[in-house]
Structures are given as structure tokens and as C-alpha cells.
Design a protein around this motif. Sequence first.
Motif, PDB file in Angstrom:
ATOM      1  N   LEU A  29      -0.321  -9.097  -1.112  1.00  0.00           N
ATOM      2  CA  LEU A  29       0.023  -8.019  -0.295  1.00  0.00           C
ATOM      3  C   LEU A  29       0.600  -8.489   1.075  1.00  0.00           C
ATOM      4  N   PRO A  30       1.056  -7.525   1.907  1.00  0.00           N
ATOM      5  CA  PRO A  30       1.929  -7.936   3.089  1.00  0.00           C
ATOM      6  C   PRO A  30       0.676  -8.836   4.009  1.00  0.00           C
ATOM      7  N   GLY A  31       1.229  -9.793   4.560  1.00  0.00           N
ATOM      8  CA  GLY A  31       0.330 -10.702   5.466  1.00  0.00           C
ATOM      9  C   GLY A  31      -0.791 -11.265   4.653  1.00  0.00           C
ATOM     10  N   ALA A  32      -0.596 -11.531   3.618  1.00  0.00           N
ATOM     11  CA  ALA A  32      -1.741 -12.192   2.726  1.00  0.00           C
ATOM     12  C   ALA A  32      -1.600 -13.873   3.072  1.00  0.00           C
ATOM     13  N   PRO A  33      -2.688 -14.470   3.076  1.00  0.00           N
ATOM     14  CA  PRO A  33      -2.694 -15.736   3.009  1.00  0.00           C
ATOM     15  C   PRO A  33      -1.904 -16.539   2.018  1.00  0.00           C
ATOM     16  N   ALA A  34      -1.265 -17.540   2.343  1.00  0.00           N
ATOM     17  CA  ALA A  34      -0.649 -18.289   1.497  1.00  0.00           C
ATOM     18  C   ALA A  34      -1.307 -18.992   0.495  1.00  0.00           C
ATOM     19  N   GLY A  35      -0.768 -19.212  -0.646  1.00  0.00           N
ATOM     20  CA  GLY A  35      -1.337 -19.903  -1.963  1.00  0.00           C
ATOM     21  C   GLY A  35      -1.970 -18.929  -2.620  1.00  0.00           C
TER      22      GLY A  35
ATOM     23  N   ALA B 249      -7.271   1.003  -4.062  1.00  0.00           N
ATOM     24  CA  ALA B 249      -6.281   1.351  -3.270  1.00  0.00           C
ATOM     25  C   ALA B 249      -4.964   1.532  -4.245  1.00  0.00           C
ATOM     26  N   ALA B 250      -4.203   2.713  -3.928  1.00  0.00           N
ATOM     27  CA  ALA B 250      -2.856   2.722  -4.472  1.00  0.00           C
ATOM     28  C   ALA B 250      -1.904   1.847  -4.001  1.00  0.00           C
ATOM     29  N   VAL B 251      -1.149   1.195  -4.782  1.00  0.00           N
ATOM     30  CA  VAL B 251      -0.058   0.295  -4.357  1.00  0.00           C
ATOM     31  C   VAL B 251       0.983   0.366  -5.237  1.00  0.00           C
ATOM     32  N   THR B 252       2.131  -0.048  -4.685  1.00  0.00           N
ATOM     33  CA  THR B 252       3.468  -0.466  -5.604  1.00  0.00           C
ATOM     34  C   THR B 252       3.803  -1.739  -5.686  1.00  0.00           C
ATOM     35  N   VAL B 253       4.170  -2.259  -7.018  1.00  0.00           N
ATOM     36  CA  VAL B 253       4.310  -3.586  -7.151  1.00  0.00           C
ATOM     37  C   VAL B 253       5.738  -3.720  -7.518  1.00  0.00           C
ATOM     38  N   THR B 254       6.368  -5.144  -6.816  1.00  0.00           N
ATOM     39  CA  THR B 254       7.843  -5.245  -7.281  1.00  0.00           C
ATOM     40  C   THR B 254       7.925  -6.779  -7.109  1.00  0.00           C
ATOM     41  N   GLY B 255       8.560  -7.270  -8.286  1.00  0.00           N
ATOM     42  CA  GLY B 255       8.653  -8.474  -8.735  1.00  0.00           C
ATOM     43  C   GLY B 255       8.895  -8.925 -10.200  1.00  0.00           C
TER      44      GLY B 255
ATOM     45  N   PRO C 297       0.653  -1.024  -0.033  1.00  0.00           N
ATOM     46  CA  PRO C 297       0.038  -0.039   0.255  1.00  0.00           C
ATOM     47  C   PRO C 297       0.865   1.234  -0.038  1.00  0.00           C
ATOM     48  N   VAL C 298       0.450   2.206  -0.924  1.00  0.00           N
ATOM     49  CA  VAL C 298       1.171   3.549  -0.788  1.00  0.00           C
ATOM     50  C   VAL C 298       1.056   4.373   0.437  1.00  0.00           C
ATOM     51  N   ASP C 299      -0.290   4.072   1.030  1.00  0.00           N
ATOM     52  CA  ASP C 299      -0.570   4.883   2.252  1.00  0.00           C
ATOM     53  C   ASP C 299      -0.794   3.493   3.323  1.00  0.00           C
ATOM     54  N   PRO C 300       0.132   3.400   4.105  1.00  0.00           N
ATOM     55  CA  PRO C 300      -0.135   2.433   5.104  1.00  0.00           C
ATOM     56  C   PRO C 300      -1.136   2.553   5.990  1.00  0.00           C
ATOM     57  N   ASP C 301      -1.739   3.646   6.234  1.00  0.00           N
ATOM     58  CA  ASP C 301      -2.679   4.154   7.164  1.00  0.00           C
ATOM     59  C   ASP C 301      -4.087   3.897   6.467  1.00  0.00           C
ATOM     60  N   ALA C 302      -4.100   3.929   5.118  1.00  0.00           N
ATOM     61  CA  ALA C 302      -5.393   4.023   4.435  1.00  0.00           C
ATOM     62  C   ALA C 302      -6.020   2.487   4.303  1.00  0.00           C
TER      63      ALA C 302
END
Length: 598
Positions: A224-230, A194-200, A183-188
Motif C-alpha cells: 500500500l502507499p506509505g507502507a512500512p519497508a520490508g 477495502a477495494a484496491v487496484t493492484v499493479t506489478g 485504494p479505489v476510494d482514497p477517502d475511504a
Amino acid sequence: MSTWTPPLQRMQFVIEQVLDAPASWRAQPDFADLDADTAREVLEQAGRFAVEVIAPINGTGDTEGCRWDANAVKTPAGYPAAWKAFVDGGWPSLPCAPEDGGQGLPSLLNAALFEMLVSANHAWTMYPGLLHGAYEAIRHNAVPALRARYLPKVVSGEWLSTMNLTEPQAGSDLGLTRTRCEPVDPDAPVVNGAAVTVTGQKIFISGGDQDMTDNIVHLVLARLPGAPAGTKGLTLVLVPKFMPDGRRNGAWCDGIEKKMGIKGSATAQMRFENAEGWILGEPNAGLAAMFLMMNSARLHVGMQGLGHLEAACQIATAYARERLQLRAPNRPADADPAHKGPDPIVWHPAMRRTLLDLHAQCEGARVMAYWTAILLDESEHHPDATVRQERNDLVALLTPILKAFLTHLGHHGANEALGVLGGHGYVHDWGIEQHVRDSRIALIYEGTNEIQAIDLLMRKVLDRPQRLDLLLDVFRVEIDTLLAAQDDAAGTLRTWAATLTDEVETIVAATAELQAGRAAAPDRPFLVADDYLHALGHSLLAWSWARLARAALTDHDTARRDWLLTVTQHGRTWLLPAARWRWQRVADATLALGWIPG
């Protein structure tokens, strides 16, 4: 020296007389004003575009290929101009809704368009191949601001789109995806839009970069951070090559693949480095959102198989009529009795059988593909909710068959057609070897054919048997129609009724045996899934041939009638029995596989 011509009359015959698509259109308010004359004009213009614009750059695009540098990918000569002509002609918007700026025409006409585009130039057709799927994904998932910004550009074709799934370690198993989105804004709130940045890193991305459009709309699966596995932790993100303010985004093409075929299509290695984008659909529900795009892509891939099969039929038949070699053991009744020299190889039994195999498969496959497109239209536009659900279930069942079975026929049919040309088929000049190379990828991408077979048998048949019941009911209705036909003096339709009855009984028995033994041998359906898909594909060919034969008997064009009766009878006599061993394997509970040592 390729001799492909748009098969407009045969396409129209299937649409109007075999499947009676105009009756389906009249029952759907969105298409009620469409008539057969308009549909014919669309097909004629599409065929003209394929012949005049993209067919001439097919061979040259294959030899030239794409070129990469750090700034952009350059497509073969003529590709950008052909794309501009495609956009100017309104072709990208053909099946899109009028409220989105589209023409609102049926998926059936779009399928017929793509059959011809692939026959003419598969590599070029890869660029618009994902456009309608991207349209569906954005249309159904984007928040209003994103939809307003990107949907019109995708509908018009001003911007092309990509589907970014595969990673070096994550091919068929998308649960292994590592690409991250933050997330670009960790508090939103992390919500749709929602705005995000992608790396990979992503690989094998068709059209990941090109010089045909000013911008590219990348649809990317990330975590996303903390997303479920799989797969339950995947989110779909819209990442443009250029941001709305004109800035170059962090979506980079690090190279393109040197491939066996479709060399004019840029297959890119993509690097996303803090690339800006927006969540498309609900967080952690990206695979469901992406499936709108994937299912559309799979139907298009099925059309690729048909397009290659049609082109291969035409090239091989034209060559066989002209090539003189040896004396045939038998000659047609209308042959010149004074002719003493070598005969056209089309008279030789081995060549006749190969060519009739190809033509029977092609005519039957077109009925299968166009029928599925009609069902897709009815699943989305029919006013009756019950009909929409039934059609949706049939489309779900038919999609893996269409993707896997038709691409198998297309590639192996092109390979058989190459053999008709002998050594001439192996060189580039005749065009058939390019069809062999180009068609091979269709068995692999958008879910390999083996995965399609497992999806069909496990998820669409054994877990949801009512879907197969719907297909069997379609077969039974055709059986009743064949038996009730008045114009059947030679017993042709009664013979087809008996054939389809046998197919239904075989399908029911084999499926019941698999279902009954599933608990005791849970891996057995996986062992025979490929056999099941191909066997059911041949049963669908039998249904298609029966429909063709029934329509042919009332056709006023006697030459077409005689030809269709010939190829459908050939399919029943020579091809359908050859599939019987697959049903036997499906029903044989004693079959097992050994293990590979090491």
C-alpha cells in the motif's frame, strides 16, 4: 512402463495400527463419527481415481506440456476432464469444514490422498495443491461479503486459486516486493475488505492461468502507499481473473516457463495492471495472512517427497525382480537350486542395499508425514486448549523438517531408483526419469530447503526450545513403551529403546552446545542448520521405525511383520549411523567456512 500401485494396505497399517488415528478421531468431536471402515473406503476411492484418471495422463502430459497464447494457457490433453472428475467426486472439499460446504474429514486423509495423487501425476496435482491453503486464507481473513462470494467456489473446486509471492527481484526475500496496491476510494478507510487496484509483476506462479476452471482466485502480496519497508509493509489482496459482473480483470499471464519437470503444470509469469481486488485480512499484515496458505503448501510439498519416493521404490523393485544379469554371489534360501542362468538383480548385494534403503526411508517417512497430519488435526479440533497448543507447537517444529527432509528423500531416492534400472532408467519409457525431474522442484519452492533448515534451527529450536522439548518427550514416551512391551522375546524393542535413548542424548547435547556458543559465534548456527535438520530428520525416522517395529510384532499378517522388521532393522543398521557425521558437525565448534573471492 511405470508400475505404481496405491499402497493402500501399508497406508492403512500406519493409520490404524502404528499411529492409531481412530483413537485420535474419537477424542475430537468434529471427527468422532469417523471410523476406520469409512477411512479405508475414502483411501480406496482416492487410489482408484489416481490410477484410473490421472496416472494415464502423467507421461503424455510430460511430453505435451502446457501451451500459452495471449488469451489463455492450454493444459495437456485430459487435464480439464480429470479436474472435472476430481470436482464431481468431491475431492477438493474433503478437509473443508461442513459449514463451508466441505466434508469435514481429517487432514490425515487429505494428506494420504495427496501422497497418491503425486505418485500418479505430480504436474496435475499442482493445480489442487494450493486449494486448501487458499481456503484457509479466505476463511480466516475475508470479510463476510468476500467470504460468501469466493469461499464456496474454492471449497467445491469450481474455481482454482494461486499464491502470488515471487517477483524477479524478490524470491526468498519477500521484503523486496514492489507490486503496489492503491485504494479505489482514497477517502475511504483502508481496512479489511477495502477495494484496491493492484499493479506489478509476479513470476513462478503455479497455475497462474489454465483452462480447467472458469475463474481463478489470485491471492497477491502487494504494498500500500506509505507502507512500512520490508515484510511489515505487505498486504494480501484477493484478485479474481473475472470480476463478479463477468468483466475480464487486469490479471494477465504473459508467458509460462519452460522447465526441467512438472511440465503439465503451468508456471506463469503474471502481470497485474490496475487489477481490481479487495484487501484480505488487515492492511500491512499480509504475510501473516498468507502464512496460512504457505504452511499448508509446505505440508503438501512434504507429501510430494513421499509420493515420489513411494513410486520410485515400486518402479525400481519391480524392475529388479525381473531383470536378469550376472550370477549373484549369494542366493536366497528359497531359490531354485537347478537355476543356472543369470540371476535377478534384486539378489545382488548392491541392488539389495539400494532397494532396502529406499523402502526403509519410505516406510519411515510415511509415519512421519501421517503423524504430523494427525497433530495438525488435533491442533485445530481437539477440545482441550492445552493439547491444541502443544500440537500446534509440534506442527510448527515438524513442518520445515517435513518439507525439506522428505523432499530430499523423494528426489535423491528417485535418483537412486533410476540407477537400479541402469540405462533403461535414463529413457522416458520406464517413467523413473520423470520422477527424478519432477521431484527436483520440491526442494526449491515454498521456501528452499536451506531456508527451511534455518527456520527450524533458529526460530523453532534455539528461539523456542520448548518446542524441541515436546518432541523429545514424545521420544521418551516411546522409549518407556518399548521397554514395557511384553512381546519382545528377541529383544527387538529393547534394542530400539536403546537406539532412541542415544538419539535423545545426542540431540540434547548438540543443541545445548549450539545454544551455548551462539553469542560468541552468531553465524555458526547458520553454517550447520542444514546438518541439524537432516540429523533431526533421521532421528524422527528412527522413532518412526521403532513405532513400525512395535506394531509389526503384534501384526497377524506374518509376511508384513517379517518385511517391516527387515526394513526397520535395515534403517537402524545402515541408514541411521550414516547420519552421525551430521550431528558431529553440529557439535564441532571449530568448524568454519572460508570466503569466495571476487
